[in-house]
Write an enzyme that holds these catalytic residues in place. Structure first.
Site, short mmCIF file in Angstrom:
data_model
loop_
_atom_site.label_atom_id
_atom_site.label_comp_id
_atom_site.label_asym_id
_atom_site.label_seq_id
_atom_site.Cartn_x
_atom_site.Cartn_y
_atom_site.Cartn_z
N TYR A 20 0.82 -1.21 0.00
CA TYR A 20 0.00 0.00 0.00
C TYR A 20 0.86 1.27 0.00
O TYR A 20 2.08 1.20 0.24
CB TYR A 20 -0.93 -0.01 1.22
CG TYR A 20 -0.18 -0.16 2.51
CD1 TYR A 20 0.44 0.93 3.11
CD2 TYR A 20 -0.07 -1.40 3.14
CE1 TYR A 20 1.14 0.80 4.29
CE2 TYR A 20 0.64 -1.54 4.33
CZ TYR A 20 1.24 -0.44 4.89
OH TYR A 20 1.94 -0.55 6.06
N SER A 264 6.71 3.00 11.62
CA SER A 264 7.02 1.92 10.68
C SER A 264 5.75 1.44 10.01
O SER A 264 4.65 1.75 10.44
CB SER A 264 7.68 0.77 11.42
OG SER A 264 6.69 0.07 12.13
N LYS A 265 5.95 0.64 8.95
CA LYS A 265 4.80 0.10 8.23
C LYS A 265 4.04 -0.86 9.12
O LYS A 265 2.86 -1.00 9.02
CB LYS A 265 5.29 -0.66 7.00
CG LYS A 265 5.70 0.25 5.89
CD LYS A 265 5.90 -0.50 4.61
CE LYS A 265 6.48 0.47 3.60
NZ LYS A 265 6.76 -0.08 2.32
N ARG A 266 4.79 -1.54 9.98
CA ARG A 266 4.16 -2.57 10.80
C ARG A 266 3.24 -1.98 11.86
O ARG A 266 2.39 -2.66 12.38
CB ARG A 266 5.22 -3.45 11.46
CG ARG A 266 5.82 -4.43 10.48
CD ARG A 266 7.11 -5.01 11.00
NE ARG A 266 8.17 -4.04 10.99
CZ ARG A 266 8.86 -3.70 9.89
NH1 ARG A 266 8.56 -4.24 8.74
NH2 ARG A 266 9.82 -2.81 9.94
N GLN A 267 3.40 -0.72 12.12
CA GLN A 267 2.59 -0.09 13.16
C GLN A 267 1.11 -0.01 12.74
O GLN A 267 0.26 0.29 13.54
CB GLN A 267 3.09 1.32 13.44
CG GLN A 267 3.05 1.69 14.89
CD GLN A 267 4.44 1.69 15.48
OE1 GLN A 267 5.42 1.78 14.76
NE2 GLN A 267 4.54 1.58 16.77
#
Ligand code: GLU
Length: 506
Positions: A20, A264-267
């Site tokens: 995304y 981060s993206k993982r957040q």
């Protein structure tokens, strides 16, 4: 005298289609876009899909769609076309192969046949020796200061042994450049690895492809996240090898969580698509993202900017070095500012289809023609614009303007009902039925006059009337709400409510 020709500004956003669009990516895209548009230059989107393993099918188009949805329309891209295409790196492999050939011929690059096991072993050894892991130049040819005979390299190539091409970083030079955001930056070449330029699968690495493309696409300003700063020496060396003039560079500050850890993206919560789905408007998202690292100037209190204003005011000189804190509450606040001032017609255009869909799903006792009319919706919007957080809440949060309440807030009922409340409500409903003037002002004086004759305070009826007509104990001014709902709905709702409430209290 001839006027000095000024180079047309060309910027680029170069996403890797691995998923995304991250909010940080949107900021990079926006700053590039604003910088180009400020000088009527070109904004290019180039898809960097050289890492085939991480490529996600369809992500490239989706990225472009999300960009367009937020108002950033590229002048050139895989969708918009342009004179510098193809705009997808996997379609440019022949170009990279040619330039790689040139570097090999110039002896700025060499073949490397080391296996991944060997590289790993070497890395471990160097770490153990307290050295910074770097390629050990095992395959540096004899004519480039190494020891491998050219015949051996040719033989391996003829046998088709898998190999990569590495750049030959000169020893003992320092690499310098002047970053628009960070000022002068200097690197020592002893810290620079002999970076792989071409991988064994025939794809270039990001470093090589992006330098070749930035040059061929005549990019004048590379504006990107700070995480790419450390790649600068490799990139600048490549420009030097080719004898090309590098573009100017601006590295944008990191995005941080409110606790100042790296966003981060993982957040989660960082996909622009998700913001749109959650109901944030493109203008608010754009406005919010613009302020992540940029401000107009010392002392400026202004926080709401249209895209046009941003184009006028944006400058890289006013982008800060310090990390920019990503605070989602600020986005909510900005969204609310937009809802407060957005023209009702525009809001209507968004919410009417939502309401019509809702009306297809659920029957209403209201007159469907009336409640979807511009007049009715316009009045709901004016009454509720201070109270909603998202545009779609003009439908979801304002349910009672379109549907009779099917239930009542029980706590509110228990709090507001006295023994004689229902009786007075019944009488008052009769009064409303006979009132010629259903305006807010007249409703107010009618209610006040009525309760006075009963020796009560207005609040005695205000709350119950609100609860029965809306189902809930809070909302906009009661009289305004009643006026908008209209006599038929108000009388019907009061009568139904008076019948249903005793059951709640038993
Ligand atoms: N493809 C890189 C990325 O994914 C682009 C970095 C750059 O702008 O040079 O962010």
């Amino acid at each position: 005298m001839q006027a000095k020709s000024v180079q047309r500004v060309r910027t680029r956003f170069a996403p890797s289609p691995t998923g995304y669009l991250h909010v940080g990516g949107l900021r990079t895209a926006l700053y590039n876009y604003l910088y180009a548009k400020r000088t009527s230059g070109d904004f290019v989107v180039r898809v960097e899909d050289t890492d085939q393993a991480r490529k996600v099918e369809g992500a490239d188009r989706r990225l472009l769609e999300v960009l367009e949805a937020t108002g950033i329309v590229p002048d050139e891209s895989m969708v918009n076309g342009g004179n510098f295409g193809p705009y997808v790196q996997s379609e440019r492999l022949g170009i990279y192969a040619r330039y790689c050939e040139q570097l090999l011929e110039q002896k700025n690059a060499y073949y490397c046949f080391s296996t991944s096991e060997e590289l790993e072993e070497n890395r471990k050894l160097q770490m153990k020796q307290g050295m910074q892991p770097k390629y050990n130049r095992k395959w540096l040819p004899e004519d480039m200061g190494g020891s491998v005979p050219l015949g051996e390299i040719r033989k391996k190539l003829d046998e088709g042994v898998p190999c990569v091409v590495r750049m030959r970083v000169p020893d003992y030079i320092s690499v310098m450049f002047d970053d628009i955001v960070r000022g002068p930056v200097e690197f020592d070449s002893s810290t620079i690895d002999d970076q792989v330029l071409m991988k064994s699968d025939g794809f270039p690495t990001y470093h090589f492809a992006s330098v070749v493309d930035d040059h061929l696409m005549e990019i004048t300003h590379v504006i990107r996240g700070e995480e790419w700063l450390s790649s600068m020496p490799k990139h600048l060396l490549l420009y030097e090898f080719f004898g090309w003039e590098p573009p100017r560079f601006a590295h944008l500050p990191l995005l941080l969580n409110p606790d100042r850890s790296k966003l981060s993206k993982r957040q989660g919560d960082v996909a622009v698509e998700d913001f749109l789905t959650r109901g944030y408007s493109p203008e608010a998202i754009m406005n919010f993202v613009a302020l992540l690292g940029w401000n107009e100037g010392e002392g400026s209190e202004k926080e709401i900017y249209s895209l046009r204003e941003l184009i006028e005011k944006f400058s890289l000189e006013r982008v800060g070095k310090a990390g920019a804190v990503f605070n989602i509450e600020k986005l909510g606040w900005i969204e609310k500012q937009y809802i407060k001032t957005r023209p009702a017609e525009q809001i209507m255009g968004e919410i009417k289809p939502l309401l019509e869909e809702e009306l297809r799903q659920r029957p209403t006792e209201m007159d469907a023609g009336r409640i979807t009319s511009a007049d009715y919706l316009g009045r709901v919007i004016e009454l509720m614009r201070e109270r909603v957080d998202f545009e779609n809440e003009f439908v979801t949060f304002c349910d009672y303007f379109y549907f009779d309440p099917q239930a009542y807030d029980e706590k509110a009922v228990l709090k507001r009902w006295a023994a004689d409340t229902n009786e007075l409500l019944g009488e008052f409903t009769g009064v409303l039925e006979g009132t010629g003037d259903f305006s807010a002002a007249n409703l107010e004086s009618t209610l006040k006059a009525f309760v006075e004759t009963k020796g009560k305070k207005p609040a005695f009826l205000i709350h119950p009337v609100r609860i029965l007509t809306s189902g809930v104990g809070f909302g906009p001014s009661l009289y305004d709400m009643l006026e908008v709902l209209g006599r038929d709905a108000v009388v019907r709702r009061l009568r139904n409510g008076i019948e249903r409430v005793p059951a709640l209290m038993s």
